[in-house]
Design an enzyme around this catalytic site. Structure first.
Site, PDB file in Angstrom:
ATOM      1  N   ASN A   9       0.726  -1.157  -0.100  1.00 60.88           N
ATOM      2  CA  ASN A   9       0.031  -0.096   0.144  1.00 60.88           C
ATOM      3  C   ASN A   9       1.041   1.297   0.008  1.00 60.88           C
ATOM      4  O   ASN A   9       1.603   1.380   1.137  1.00 60.88           O
ATOM      5  CB  ASN A   9      -0.978  -0.142   1.334  1.00 60.88           C
ATOM      6  N   LYS A  11       0.080   4.243  -0.121  1.00 56.90           N
ATOM      7  CA  LYS A  11      -0.485   5.375   0.299  1.00 56.90           C
ATOM      8  C   LYS A  11      -0.297   6.609  -0.714  1.00 56.90           C
ATOM      9  O   LYS A  11      -0.137   6.334  -2.054  1.00 56.90           O
ATOM     10  CB  LYS A  11      -0.011   5.851   1.691  1.00 56.90           C
ATOM     11  N   HIS A 100      -9.393   1.345   5.080  1.00 58.93           N
ATOM     12  CA  HIS A 100      -8.295   1.562   6.009  1.00 58.93           C
ATOM     13  C   HIS A 100      -8.357   2.516   7.137  1.00 58.93           C
ATOM     14  O   HIS A 100      -9.062   3.217   6.922  1.00 58.93           O
ATOM     15  CB  HIS A 100      -7.226   2.312   4.900  1.00 58.93           C
ATOM     16  N   GLU A 102      -6.944   4.963   8.105  1.00 55.17           N
ATOM     17  CA  GLU A 102      -6.579   6.324   7.932  1.00 55.17           C
ATOM     18  C   GLU A 102      -7.771   6.812   7.039  1.00 55.17           C
ATOM     19  O   GLU A 102      -8.082   8.028   7.474  1.00 55.17           O
ATOM     20  CB  GLU A 102      -5.513   6.482   6.839  1.00 55.17           C
ATOM     21  N   GLU A 171      -5.199  -4.673  10.891  1.00 50.10           N
ATOM     22  CA  GLU A 171      -4.092  -3.726  11.032  1.00 50.10           C
ATOM     23  C   GLU A 171      -4.466  -3.034  12.350  1.00 50.10           C
ATOM     24  O   GLU A 171      -5.201  -2.008  12.287  1.00 50.10           O
ATOM     25  CB  GLU A 171      -4.544  -2.890   9.896  1.00 50.10           C
ATOM     26  N   GLY A 177       2.559   2.214  10.708  1.00 52.28           N
ATOM     27  CA  GLY A 177       3.448   3.376  10.483  1.00 52.28           C
ATOM     28  C   GLY A 177       4.289   3.999  11.886  1.00 52.28           C
ATOM     29  O   GLY A 177       4.898   5.002  11.780  1.00 52.28           O
ATOM     30  N   SER A 216       3.509  -2.151  10.354  1.00 54.98           N
ATOM     31  CA  SER A 216       5.031  -2.064  10.415  1.00 54.98           C
ATOM     32  C   SER A 216       5.659  -3.396  10.245  1.00 54.98           C
ATOM     33  O   SER A 216       6.681  -4.148  10.647  1.00 54.98           O
ATOM     34  CB  SER A 216       5.575  -1.552  11.886  1.00 54.98           C
TER      35      SER A 216
HETATM   36  C1  PEP Z   1      -0.683   0.412   6.197  1.00 56.17           C
HETATM   37  O1  PEP Z   1      -1.123   1.541   6.091  1.00 56.17           O
HETATM   38  O2  PEP Z   1      -1.509  -0.340   5.731  1.00 56.17           O
HETATM   39  C2  PEP Z   1       0.377  -0.245   6.790  1.00 56.17           C
HETATM   40  C3  PEP Z   1       0.457  -1.460   7.156  1.00 56.17           C
HETATM   41  O3  PEP Z   1       1.258   0.649   7.047  1.00 56.17           O
HETATM   42  P1  PEP Z   1       2.773   0.269   7.737  1.00 56.17           P
HETATM   43  O4  PEP Z   1       3.369  -1.061   7.073  1.00 56.17           O
HETATM   44  O5  PEP Z   1       3.639   1.305   7.179  1.00 56.17           O
HETATM   45  O6  PEP Z   1       2.537   0.202   9.041  1.00 56.17           O
END
Ligand code: PEP
Length: 252
Positions: A9, A11, A100, A102, A171, A177, A216
């Site tokens: 992803n 983003k 998601h 966000e 998630e 992040g 992460s």
């Molecule tokens: C995400 O935003 O879907 C995600 C998993 O981000 P990150 O791997 O940076 O934590």
């Protein structure tokens, strides 16, 4: 037997030159050989879908699928700024992320809206990746499983047996992040809870739906996470921006 699925992803990152280099590095790496029974995808920003789709098609082996990061809950019409599922399909998308954290947080997306988006995706031959996960406050108050079960149960009530054609991504919001990855066992426990809840609806659906972990994930922790029995791959944010790291996670 469920496949292992790794999806990047990006983003709101990327540019024409960097995308070209990314696809070249990942495709060349994949052409050298990948473990059997796996699927890979990359969810690029809308303006780059056509470019990435064309680049991916020039790979000699079709390892990598294209995805988008969101989709409209509507078919077409006066929805300025929105992008429909049929448009994504026309651009060659296979996957689309819905719900998601966000988007849930910044755009007040509810479970009901997320389900409507998933239905649009399914109606147009796309595989929705339905994201769920708890906040740090919810986890620290011992409510992680309860919160995620609530999200899943609202998806089940609307999507019913169409969930069989979706992917779920667990998630934890505190891990996105932040560099704070959930330990493999912590993630496994929630994945198991999700699968058990799906089984209450339909055991066949529960055993077939792939549940990805996101938060992460890096080359260093992917092996341990993917080895867990209910973790069927990953949704990779930050680490997917580096093509070599993404490739290493795909090979984990
Ligand atoms: C995400 O935003 O879907 C995600 C998993 O981000 P990150 O791997 O940076 O934590």
């Amino acid at each position: 037997m469920r496949p292992l699925i790794v999806i990047g992803n990006w983003k709101m990152n990327g540019n024409l030159a960097a995308n070209r280099e990314w696809v070249q590095i990942v495709c060349h790496g994949m052409e050298k050989g990948m473990p059997a029974g796996r699927r890979y995808g990359v969810c690029a920003p809308y303006p780059y879908l056509a470019q990435c789709g064309e680049l991916i098609q020039t790979c000699s082996l079709a390892f990598l699928s294209l995805g988008a990061q969101d989709v409209s809950a509507h078919v077409s019409g006066a929805y300025t700024g929105e992008v429909s599922a049929s448009m994504l399909r026309e651009l060659g998308c296979t996957y689309v992320i819905v719900g998601h954290s966000e988007r849930r947080e910044m755009h007040q997306e509810t479970d009901e809206l997320v389900s409507e988006k998933a239905l649009q995706a399914l109606d147009n031959g796309l595989t929705p990746i339905i994201c769920v996960g708890e906040t740090a406050v919810e986890r620290n108050s011992g409510r992680a499983v309860e919160v995620v079960r609530g999200q899943i149960s609202r998806q089940v009530s609307i999507l019913q047996d169409r969930l069989a054609d979706c992917l779920v991504a667990y998630e934890p919001i505190w891990a996105i992040g932040t560099g704070k990855v959930a330990s493999a066992q912590v993630a496994q426990d929630v994945h198991r809870a999700i699968r058990l809840q799906l089984a209450e609806f339909d055991e066949d659906v529960a055993s077939h739906v792939c549940i990805l972990y996101g938060g992460s994930v890096k080359p260093e922790n992917a092996v341990e996470l993917f080895a867990m029995p209910d973790i069927d791959g990953g949704l990779i944010g930050g680490a997917s921006l580096n093509p070599r790291d993404f490739l290493a996670i795909c090979q984990a």
